[in-house]
Write a protein that holds these residues in place. Structure first.
Motif, PDB file in Angstrom:
ATOM      1  N   ARG A  27       0.943  -1.294  -0.177  1.00  0.00           N
ATOM      2  CA  ARG A  27       0.106   0.016  -0.022  1.00  0.00           C
ATOM      3  C   ARG A  27       0.782   1.377   0.097  1.00  0.00           C
ATOM      4  N   THR A  28       2.214   1.070   0.154  1.00  0.00           N
ATOM      5  CA  THR A  28       2.998   2.401  -0.011  1.00  0.00           C
ATOM      6  C   THR A  28       3.512   2.897  -1.322  1.00  0.00           C
ATOM      7  N   PHE A  29       3.363   2.188  -2.397  1.00  0.00           N
ATOM      8  CA  PHE A  29       3.744   2.455  -3.572  1.00  0.00           C
ATOM      9  C   PHE A  29       3.369   4.134  -4.114  1.00  0.00           C
ATOM     10  N   SER A  30       2.257   4.300  -3.960  1.00  0.00           N
ATOM     11  CA  SER A  30       1.654   5.417  -4.502  1.00  0.00           C
ATOM     12  C   SER A  30       2.166   6.793  -3.486  1.00  0.00           C
ATOM     13  N   HIS A  31       2.784   6.373  -2.467  1.00  0.00           N
ATOM     14  CA  HIS A  31       3.287   7.654  -1.549  1.00  0.00           C
ATOM     15  C   HIS A  31       4.945   7.509  -1.481  1.00  0.00           C
ATOM     16  N   ALA A  32       5.312   6.878  -2.568  1.00  0.00           N
ATOM     17  CA  ALA A  32       7.006   6.637  -2.637  1.00  0.00           C
ATOM     18  C   ALA A  32       7.455   7.220  -3.702  1.00  0.00           C
ATOM     19  N   GLY A  33       8.719   7.769  -3.863  1.00  0.00           N
ATOM     20  CA  GLY A  33       9.532   8.205  -5.048  1.00  0.00           C
ATOM     21  C   GLY A  33      10.088   6.593  -5.377  1.00  0.00           C
ATOM     22  N   THR A  91      22.958  -1.992 -22.702  1.00  0.00           N
ATOM     23  CA  THR A  91      22.808  -3.318 -22.285  1.00  0.00           C
ATOM     24  C   THR A  91      23.158  -3.537 -20.870  1.00  0.00           C
ATOM     25  N   ALA A  92      21.901  -4.137 -19.996  1.00  0.00           N
ATOM     26  CA  ALA A  92      22.409  -4.256 -18.403  1.00  0.00           C
ATOM     27  C   ALA A  92      21.161  -4.803 -18.029  1.00  0.00           C
ATOM     28  N   VAL A  93      21.147  -5.217 -16.831  1.00  0.00           N
ATOM     29  CA  VAL A  93      20.054  -5.727 -15.968  1.00  0.00           C
ATOM     30  C   VAL A  93      19.361  -4.546 -15.619  1.00  0.00           C
ATOM     31  N   TYR A  94      18.239  -4.099 -15.658  1.00  0.00           N
ATOM     32  CA  TYR A  94      17.424  -3.013 -15.080  1.00  0.00           C
ATOM     33  C   TYR A  94      16.846  -3.379 -13.936  1.00  0.00           C
ATOM     34  N   TYR A  95      16.765  -2.623 -13.045  1.00  0.00           N
ATOM     35  CA  TYR A  95      16.159  -2.884 -11.808  1.00  0.00           C
ATOM     36  C   TYR A  95      15.151  -1.414 -11.217  1.00  0.00           C
ATOM     37  N   CYS A  96      13.908  -1.869 -10.569  1.00  0.00           N
ATOM     38  CA  CYS A  96      13.325  -0.763 -10.153  1.00  0.00           C
ATOM     39  C   CYS A  96      13.340  -0.904  -8.532  1.00  0.00           C
ATOM     40  N   ALA A  97      13.277   0.410  -7.893  1.00  0.00           N
ATOM     41  CA  ALA A  97      13.361   0.497  -6.585  1.00  0.00           C
ATOM     42  C   ALA A  97      12.366   1.432  -5.880  1.00  0.00           C
ATOM     43  N   GLN A  98      12.063   1.125  -4.735  1.00  0.00           N
ATOM     44  CA  GLN A  98      11.163   2.133  -4.103  1.00  0.00           C
ATOM     45  C   GLN A  98      12.024   2.815  -2.878  1.00  0.00           C
ATOM     46  N   ALA A  99      11.792   4.089  -3.078  1.00  0.00           N
ATOM     47  CA  ALA A  99      12.324   4.929  -1.874  1.00  0.00           C
ATOM     48  C   ALA A  99      11.962   4.395  -0.441  1.00  0.00           C
ATOM     49  N   THR A 100      12.894   4.623   0.597  1.00  0.00           N
ATOM     50  CA  THR A 100      12.445   4.293   1.950  1.00  0.00           C
ATOM     51  C   THR A 100      11.384   5.261   2.440  1.00  0.00           C
ATOM     52  N   ASP A 101      11.898   6.452   2.447  1.00  0.00           N
ATOM     53  CA  ASP A 101      10.850   7.640   2.913  1.00  0.00           C
ATOM     54  C   ASP A 101       9.563   7.925   2.074  1.00  0.00           C
ATOM     55  N   LEU A 102       8.758   7.706   2.809  1.00  0.00           N
ATOM     56  CA  LEU A 102       7.245   8.145   1.985  1.00  0.00           C
ATOM     57  C   LEU A 102       7.231   9.506   1.927  1.00  0.00           C
ATOM     58  N   PHE A 103       6.358   9.889   0.901  1.00  0.00           N
ATOM     59  CA  PHE A 103       6.057  11.384   0.483  1.00  0.00           C
ATOM     60  C   PHE A 103       7.216  12.342   0.285  1.00  0.00           C
ATOM     61  N   GLY A 104       8.598  11.415   0.022  1.00  0.00           N
ATOM     62  CA  GLY A 104       9.660  12.045  -0.166  1.00  0.00           C
ATOM     63  C   GLY A 104      10.084  12.174  -1.585  1.00  0.00           C
ATOM     64  N   ASN A 105      11.370  12.420  -1.945  1.00  0.00           N
ATOM     65  CA  ASN A 105      11.672  12.521  -3.139  1.00  0.00           C
ATOM     66  C   ASN A 105      12.352  11.077  -3.690  1.00  0.00           C
ATOM     67  N   TYR A 106      12.907  10.965  -4.979  1.00  0.00           N
ATOM     68  CA  TYR A 106      13.558   9.975  -5.242  1.00  0.00           C
ATOM     69  C   TYR A 106      14.863   9.934  -4.640  1.00  0.00           C
TER      70      TYR A 106
END
Length: 126
Positions: A27-33, A91-106
């Motif tokens: 439930r935190t995706f929409s609140h995180a960079g 060419t690389a392996v691409y990763y997505c990541a979620q920032a730890t701080d909510l309502f913050g920046n990337y």
């Protein structure tokens, strides 16, 4: 517990395009960079770009600026990376990541992120 799953990688010719997706649970995706990183063989993982929790601001590494676009759909808990004019050096392996701080920046560095996907391979043939 946040889980991130990337998809959309593959083999493409130089000059072509790919769109990566990152599906998030929880439930935190929409609140995180969010950020995209990549790791080429024999190299350190590098920051590709990021997007704020609202999607209002994005940032790109110089190496991809003007070619890659990051977007997100918070209603679908999904992050995207549109990659155009691909080069062999992408060419690389691409990763997505979620920032730890909510309502913050990337974040520009890995330490700002607390959840990572497993990665998806992108191979650009010249």
């Amino acid at each position: 517990q946040v889980q991130l799953v990337e998809s959309g990688g593959g083999l493409v010719q130089a000059g072509g395009s790919l769109r990566l997706s990152c599906a998030a649970s929880g439930r935190t995706f929409s609140h995180a960079g969010m950020g995209w990183f990549r790791q080429a063989p024999g190299k350190d993982r590098e920051f590709v770009g990021g997007i704020t929790w609202s999607g209002s601001n994005t940032y790109y590494a110089d190496s991809v600026k003007g070619r890659f676009t990051i977007s997100r759909d918070n209603a679908k808990n999904t992050l995207y990376l549109q990659m155009n004019s691909l080069k062999s050096e992408d060419t690389a392996v691409y990763y997505c990541a979620q920032a730890t701080d909510l309502f913050g920046n990337y974040g520009l560095t890995e330490e700002k992120y607390g959840a990572w996907g497993q990665g998806t391979q992108v191979t650009v043939s010249s």
